[in-house]
Design a protein around this motif. Sequence first.
Motif, PDB file in Angstrom:
ATOM      1  N   ARG A  48       0.852  -1.192   0.000  1.00  0.00           N
ATOM      2  CA  ARG A  48       0.000   0.000   0.000  1.00  0.00           C
ATOM      3  C   ARG A  48       0.888   1.242   0.000  1.00  0.00           C
ATOM      4  O   ARG A  48       1.837   1.338   0.788  1.00  0.00           O
ATOM      5  CB  ARG A  48      -0.912  -0.002   1.230  1.00  0.00           C
ATOM      6  CG  ARG A  48      -1.844  -1.219   1.256  1.00  0.00           C
ATOM      7  CD  ARG A  48      -2.785  -1.166   2.429  1.00  0.00           C
ATOM      8  NE  ARG A  48      -2.060  -1.012   3.677  1.00  0.00           N
ATOM      9  CZ  ARG A  48      -2.641  -0.786   4.856  1.00  0.00           C
ATOM     10  NH1 ARG A  48      -3.948  -0.698   4.946  1.00  0.00           N
ATOM     11  NH2 ARG A  48      -1.906  -0.646   5.952  1.00  0.00           N
ATOM     12  N   VAL A  49       0.555   2.178  -0.891  1.00  0.00           N
ATOM     13  CA  VAL A  49       1.451   3.312  -1.107  1.00  0.00           C
ATOM     14  C   VAL A  49       1.611   4.211   0.134  1.00  0.00           C
ATOM     15  O   VAL A  49       2.742   4.524   0.510  1.00  0.00           O
ATOM     16  CB  VAL A  49       1.016   4.117  -2.357  1.00  0.00           C
ATOM     17  CG1 VAL A  49       1.825   5.404  -2.471  1.00  0.00           C
ATOM     18  CG2 VAL A  49       1.195   3.270  -3.616  1.00  0.00           C
ATOM     19  N   PRO A  50       0.536   4.621   0.807  1.00  0.00           N
ATOM     20  CA  PRO A  50       0.740   5.514   1.962  1.00  0.00           C
ATOM     21  C   PRO A  50       1.601   4.874   3.050  1.00  0.00           C
ATOM     22  O   PRO A  50       2.475   5.529   3.632  1.00  0.00           O
ATOM     23  CB  PRO A  50      -0.687   5.769   2.473  1.00  0.00           C
ATOM     24  CG  PRO A  50      -1.581   5.429   1.333  1.00  0.00           C
ATOM     25  CD  PRO A  50      -0.884   4.354   0.547  1.00  0.00           C
ATOM     26  N   LEU A  71      -1.526  -1.582  -7.971  1.00  0.00           N
ATOM     27  CA  LEU A  71      -1.161  -0.161  -7.968  1.00  0.00           C
ATOM     28  C   LEU A  71      -2.200   0.654  -8.728  1.00  0.00           C
ATOM     29  O   LEU A  71      -2.434   0.437  -9.913  1.00  0.00           O
ATOM     30  CB  LEU A  71       0.221  -0.011  -8.622  1.00  0.00           C
ATOM     31  CG  LEU A  71       0.837   1.375  -8.685  1.00  0.00           C
ATOM     32  CD1 LEU A  71       0.861   2.048  -7.320  1.00  0.00           C
ATOM     33  CD2 LEU A  71       2.262   1.254  -9.228  1.00  0.00           C
ATOM     34  N   GLN A  72      -2.817   1.588  -8.012  1.00  0.00           N
ATOM     35  CA  GLN A  72      -3.735   2.512  -8.683  1.00  0.00           C
ATOM     36  C   GLN A  72      -2.907   3.583  -9.376  1.00  0.00           C
ATOM     37  O   GLN A  72      -1.941   4.095  -8.801  1.00  0.00           O
ATOM     38  CB  GLN A  72      -4.670   3.145  -7.655  1.00  0.00           C
ATOM     39  CG  GLN A  72      -5.677   2.152  -7.101  1.00  0.00           C
ATOM     40  CD  GLN A  72      -6.274   2.658  -5.804  1.00  0.00           C
ATOM     41  OE1 GLN A  72      -5.557   3.024  -4.870  1.00  0.00           O
ATOM     42  NE2 GLN A  72      -7.590   2.702  -5.757  1.00  0.00           N
ATOM     43  N   ASN A  74      -3.311   6.617  -9.928  1.00  0.00           N
ATOM     44  CA  ASN A  74      -3.183   7.938  -9.291  1.00  0.00           C
ATOM     45  C   ASN A  74      -2.145   7.968  -8.164  1.00  0.00           C
ATOM     46  O   ASN A  74      -1.778   9.023  -7.682  1.00  0.00           O
ATOM     47  CB  ASN A  74      -4.560   8.439  -8.797  1.00  0.00           C
ATOM     48  CG  ASN A  74      -5.135   7.545  -7.711  1.00  0.00           C
ATOM     49  OD1 ASN A  74      -4.719   6.400  -7.555  1.00  0.00           O
ATOM     50  ND2 ASN A  74      -6.094   8.044  -6.956  1.00  0.00           N
ATOM     51  N   LYS A  75      -1.669   6.779  -7.751  1.00  0.00           N
ATOM     52  CA  LYS A  75      -0.659   6.724  -6.683  1.00  0.00           C
ATOM     53  C   LYS A  75       0.756   6.566  -7.242  1.00  0.00           C
ATOM     54  O   LYS A  75       1.744   6.627  -6.502  1.00  0.00           O
ATOM     55  CB  LYS A  75      -0.947   5.531  -5.764  1.00  0.00           C
ATOM     56  CG  LYS A  75      -2.315   5.561  -5.105  1.00  0.00           C
ATOM     57  CD  LYS A  75      -2.201   5.914  -3.643  1.00  0.00           C
ATOM     58  CE  LYS A  75      -3.536   6.138  -2.971  1.00  0.00           C
ATOM     59  NZ  LYS A  75      -4.308   4.899  -2.811  1.00  0.00           N
ATOM     60  N   HIS A  78       3.961   8.682  -6.504  1.00  0.00           N
ATOM     61  CA  HIS A  78       4.718   8.546  -5.253  1.00  0.00           C
ATOM     62  C   HIS A  78       5.778   7.450  -5.335  1.00  0.00           C
ATOM     63  O   HIS A  78       6.663   7.384  -4.501  1.00  0.00           O
ATOM     64  CB  HIS A  78       3.774   8.204  -4.092  1.00  0.00           C
ATOM     65  CG  HIS A  78       2.678   9.209  -3.912  1.00  0.00           C
ATOM     66  ND1 HIS A  78       2.917  10.506  -3.540  1.00  0.00           N
ATOM     67  CD2 HIS A  78       1.334   9.110  -4.082  1.00  0.00           C
ATOM     68  CE1 HIS A  78       1.768  11.160  -3.469  1.00  0.00           C
ATOM     69  NE2 HIS A  78       0.797  10.338  -3.794  1.00  0.00           N
TER      70      HIS A  78
END
Length: 222
Positions: A48-50, A71-72, A74-75, A78
């Motif tokens: 998860r990116v965050p 992976l979405q 929009n992320k 990052h």
Amino acid sequence: MSSISNRLSRIKSTLPPGVELVAVSKFHPVEALREAYDAGQRIFGESRVPELLEKIQAMPPDTCWHFIGHLQTNKLKHLVGNVALIESVDSLRLLEMIDDLSERRGVVTRVLMQLHVAAEQTKFGFLPDELVGWFTSRGFESLKATHICGLMGMATNTDDSERVASDFRLIAETRRRILAVAPDLRGFDTLSMGMSDDYPLAVEAGSTLVRVGTAIFGAREY
Ligand SMILES: *Cc1c(COP(=O)(O)O)cnc(C)c1O
């Protein structure tokens, strides 16, 4: 020795030379990653990116990060430039977006293409024939700033070890088929397969990168 370092060294002692270990640390606190790091582990996998971004801040700069989740797009901003390997490229649209952003940022992004061989519909990835077809038509030649280093895949979630082994053999076989249609591919060497419950079978089938979470850090609390 902590139990994390005990488990790490036990797992590593079973891996033949040439097989690398990704410590899958998703949902585990930074203290657990730190213990693994202090025991010598450098490659960590997050999905998860965050959570990944927080852990990058908290861990030493020579920690090597693999992104292993869906992976979405929009992320993506990052990740590009921040991770050593994106293991989970599951669409051509995502691949193109990684490539465009990498070029704009002046970096080369290393990726694996994710194969879907498991019986579950919920898993992401390309079908073997679809991916071989893409390599046959030399889709990779238009990439400007992306290095496809190999394949990632998961076996069916089952106790039937014959099924699991045959899923892994299919992933390995797909890599050979791709190299047969595109013999000029360079550095297409990585086969990321095998998790806590099935990594010995994956290694037997030719895995070069195992992604182990629970067997190192214990059960995840979601
Ligand atoms: C969570 C995860 C793993 C690790 O699973 P364990 O069973 O805890 O070893 C490996 N690969 C991927 C893609 C994952 O999402």
